[in-house]
Design an enzyme around this catalytic site. Sequence first.
Site, PDB file in Angstrom:
ATOM      1  N   GLY A 283     -12.772  84.263  65.167  1.00 16.79           N
ATOM      2  CA  GLY A 283     -14.462  83.199  65.219  1.00 16.79           C
ATOM      3  C   GLY A 283     -14.876  81.963  64.390  1.00 16.79           C
TER       4      GLY A 283
ATOM      5  N   CYS B   5      -2.875  79.401  65.345  1.00 10.22           N
ATOM      6  CA  CYS B   5      -3.528  80.768  65.250  1.00 10.22           C
ATOM      7  C   CYS B   5      -3.527  81.216  66.762  1.00 10.22           C
ATOM      8  CB  CYS B   5      -5.059  80.165  65.054  1.00 10.22           C
ATOM      9  SG  CYS B   5      -6.001  81.707  64.524  1.00 10.22           S
TER      10      CYS B   5
ATOM     11  N   CYS C  81      -3.056  86.152  58.087  1.00 12.08           N
ATOM     12  CA  CYS C  81      -4.233  85.373  59.126  1.00 12.08           C
ATOM     13  C   CYS C  81      -3.557  84.853  60.202  1.00 12.08           C
ATOM     14  CB  CYS C  81      -3.571  84.876  57.017  1.00 12.08           C
ATOM     15  SG  CYS C  81      -4.479  84.484  56.263  1.00 12.08           S
TER      16      CYS C  81
ATOM     17  N   CYS D 145      -6.241  75.764  67.443  1.00 13.71           N
ATOM     18  CA  CYS D 145      -6.268  75.601  66.529  1.00 13.71           C
ATOM     19  C   CYS D 145      -5.084  76.017  66.965  1.00 13.71           C
ATOM     20  CB  CYS D 145      -6.198  76.343  65.047  1.00 13.71           C
ATOM     21  SG  CYS D 145      -8.163  76.047  64.453  1.00 13.71           S
TER      22      CYS D 145
ATOM     23  N   CYS E   1     -11.658  92.124  54.772  1.00 12.61           N
ATOM     24  CA  CYS E   1     -11.841  90.470  56.213  1.00 12.61           C
ATOM     25  C   CYS E   1     -12.116  90.730  57.305  1.00 12.61           C
ATOM     26  CB  CYS E   1     -10.710  90.301  55.958  1.00 12.61           C
ATOM     27  SG  CYS E   1     -10.054  88.499  57.541  1.00 12.61           S
TER      28      CYS E   1
ATOM     29  N   SER F  65     -14.717  81.220  56.176  1.00  7.59           N
ATOM     30  CA  SER F  65     -13.909  80.419  56.214  1.00  7.59           C
ATOM     31  C   SER F  65     -14.384  79.653  57.243  1.00  7.59           C
ATOM     32  CB  SER F  65     -12.342  80.809  56.308  1.00  7.59           C
ATOM     33  OG  SER F  65     -11.767  80.243  56.272  1.00  7.59           O
TER      34      SER F  65
ATOM     35  N   GLU G  77     -11.086  92.720  65.237  1.00  4.46           N
ATOM     36  CA  GLU G  77     -10.234  93.809  64.295  1.00  4.46           C
ATOM     37  C   GLU G  77     -10.317  93.198  63.154  1.00  4.46           C
ATOM     38  OE1 GLU G  77      -6.361  93.966  66.483  1.00  4.46           O
ATOM     39  OE2 GLU G  77      -6.474  92.173  65.007  1.00  4.46           O
TER      40      GLU G  77
ATOM     41  N   CYS H 177     -12.129  83.335  70.218  1.00  4.85           N
ATOM     42  CA  CYS H 177     -12.724  81.946  69.620  1.00  4.85           C
ATOM     43  C   CYS H 177     -12.426  80.724  70.049  1.00  4.85           C
ATOM     44  CB  CYS H 177     -11.735  81.463  68.018  1.00  4.85           C
ATOM     45  SG  CYS H 177     -12.402  80.766  66.760  1.00  4.85           S
TER      46      CYS H 177
ATOM     47  N   ASN I 159       2.528  82.929  59.170  1.00  6.56           N
ATOM     48  CA  ASN I 159       2.428  83.974  60.246  1.00  6.56           C
ATOM     49  C   ASN I 159       2.733  83.959  61.360  1.00  6.56           C
ATOM     50  OD1 ASN I 159       2.362  85.375  57.319  1.00  6.56           O
ATOM     51  ND2 ASN I 159       0.048  85.042  57.979  1.00  6.56           N
TER      52      ASN I 159
HETATM   53  N1  SAH Z   1     -12.532  79.809  62.192  1.00 10.74           N
HETATM   54  C1  SAH Z   1     -12.708  80.046  60.557  1.00 10.74           C
HETATM   55  C2  SAH Z   1     -12.034  81.095  60.552  1.00 10.74           C
HETATM   56  C3  SAH Z   1     -11.024  82.185  60.477  1.00 10.74           C
HETATM   57  S1  SAH Z   1      -9.501  82.306  58.758  1.00 10.74           S
HETATM   58  C4  SAH Z   1     -11.294  78.701  60.034  1.00 10.74           C
HETATM   59  O1  SAH Z   1     -11.016  78.169  60.581  1.00 10.74           O
HETATM   60  O2  SAH Z   1     -11.321  79.035  58.155  1.00 10.74           O
HETATM   61  C5  SAH Z   1      -8.137  82.590  59.047  1.00 10.74           C
HETATM   62  C6  SAH Z   1      -7.570  81.441  58.801  1.00 10.74           C
HETATM   63  O3  SAH Z   1      -6.193  81.768  58.564  1.00 10.74           O
HETATM   64  C7  SAH Z   1      -8.004  80.349  58.473  1.00 10.74           C
HETATM   65  O4  SAH Z   1      -7.766  79.216  57.186  1.00 10.74           O
HETATM   66  C8  SAH Z   1      -6.820  79.891  59.331  1.00 10.74           C
HETATM   67  O5  SAH Z   1      -6.796  78.348  59.509  1.00 10.74           O
HETATM   68  C9  SAH Z   1      -5.537  80.435  59.116  1.00 10.74           C
HETATM   69  N2  SAH Z   1      -4.483  80.817  59.755  1.00 10.74           N
HETATM   70  C10 SAH Z   1      -4.486  81.143  61.698  1.00 10.74           C
HETATM   71  N3  SAH Z   1      -3.608  81.273  61.941  1.00 10.74           N
HETATM   72  C11 SAH Z   1      -2.398  81.534  61.206  1.00 10.74           C
HETATM   73  C12 SAH Z   1      -1.089  82.180  60.928  1.00 10.74           C
HETATM   74  N4  SAH Z   1      -0.483  82.166  62.083  1.00 10.74           N
HETATM   75  N5  SAH Z   1      -0.278  81.855  60.116  1.00 10.74           N
HETATM   76  C13 SAH Z   1      -1.471  81.691  58.448  1.00 10.74           C
HETATM   77  N6  SAH Z   1      -2.588  81.689  58.684  1.00 10.74           N
HETATM   78  C14 SAH Z   1      -2.898  80.887  60.105  1.00 10.74           C
END
Ligand code: SAH
Length: 402
Positions: A208, A155, A382, A152, A141, A240, A128, A148, A339
Amino acid sequence: MTTLVQSQSPSFGNGGSALADQPLVDGTLPSLVGATRVELAIAVRAAGVPEKSVRMRVAQLWLWIYQRGVSSFDQMTNVSKDLRTALAEKYTLQRPEIVSEQISNDGTRKWLVRLPARSQREHRPQVECVYIPEKRRGTLCISSQVGCTLACTFCHTGTQKLVRNLEASEIVAQVMIARDRLGEWSGSTSGTDGRERQITNIVLMGMGEPLYNFDNVKSAVDVIADNEGISISKRRITLSTAGVVPMIERCGEEIGAMLAISLHGVRDEVRDLLVPLNKKYPIATLLDACRAYPGLSNARRITFEYVMLKGVNDSLEDARELVRLLKGIPSKINLIPFNPWPGSAYECSDWAQIERFGEVVNRAGYASPIRTPRGRDIMAACGQLKSASERIRASAVSKTAG
Ligand code: SAH
């Protein structure tokens, strides 16, 4: 919200790290969309161009593909008819298939993109990408992997296993698709000629971990930033990472994009739970790598992302610790309201708490750090990516079953 489903030919990419001049596993021809200059040189040689003309032909193709966004060799009017025919026998200029386009109430757009299979056994993977229009800029984005490995816990993409790395061409193709859909090619009726650009910034913040797909991300950034093509400068491209410490120095030296770090926790016990990669590269090690980031200055700051999770990482003590940890690192702080996604174990902090947290950060000299959630109604915010494509697939399956 509107949904549009298109059907385009799936032919795209090459199924390998260099451009193939063989049909793909599904029998379609490889596409030159997303190709690097080196790959275009391979293609023009394969089409019979003599060595002395290769550079010139590559330069011509580059402009047609990346400035004009053409989708047929016939549109390349300064390329001889013979060469156009020879290229068309081996290649296409097709984009990956757009499975769906969703437009949020706030103007955010999300595309679900289906890539070609790279082997007989591979299902065609989907990624996406999201376009977020703002007053004076527009951010695209994009994803660097399908799924991935990082897991986390807040996420949704992290609940998906890694399917595979994206090819460089597949990363670039996300920009091509967005420009197609936004009508942003020079020479097109709604193109860039004399107008403000719609895509001014790119963030590698989709699905990713970009630093686990270093070489492809590097090539893709070079194509996107090339000032004879798409020409989005590296200062407007942000990568990022969750903190792949051994790659951070190379990222600064070789990719040269802006860096964002998904910090999210100021104590190792907490960050270990949120970003399991922290067990390998704890906070102190990560911040040391940030301090040493090549090219770091007040004009080129690192962005620290901090997702606001109720009762987990949102105390004012955490805010003060955040400020203390970042002291001496030219930084920006982005507070991201969490989110939610179906089944997520966390809650977003109360708005008042986010503001109080933000005030502490503000008083330490960081300006307006709270990121407004965009595109939540289409699961484009995000950390929500990929979940929607699963839902679409699930509903499609239940429809056919029922
Ligand atoms: N793997 C990389 C790229 C992903 S970026 C990284 O971790 O940076 C996606 C961004 O959105 C990251 O900062 C991640 O931590 C954040 N993110 C992931 N899940 C989220 C959520 N449910 N709500 C808000 N931010 C989130």
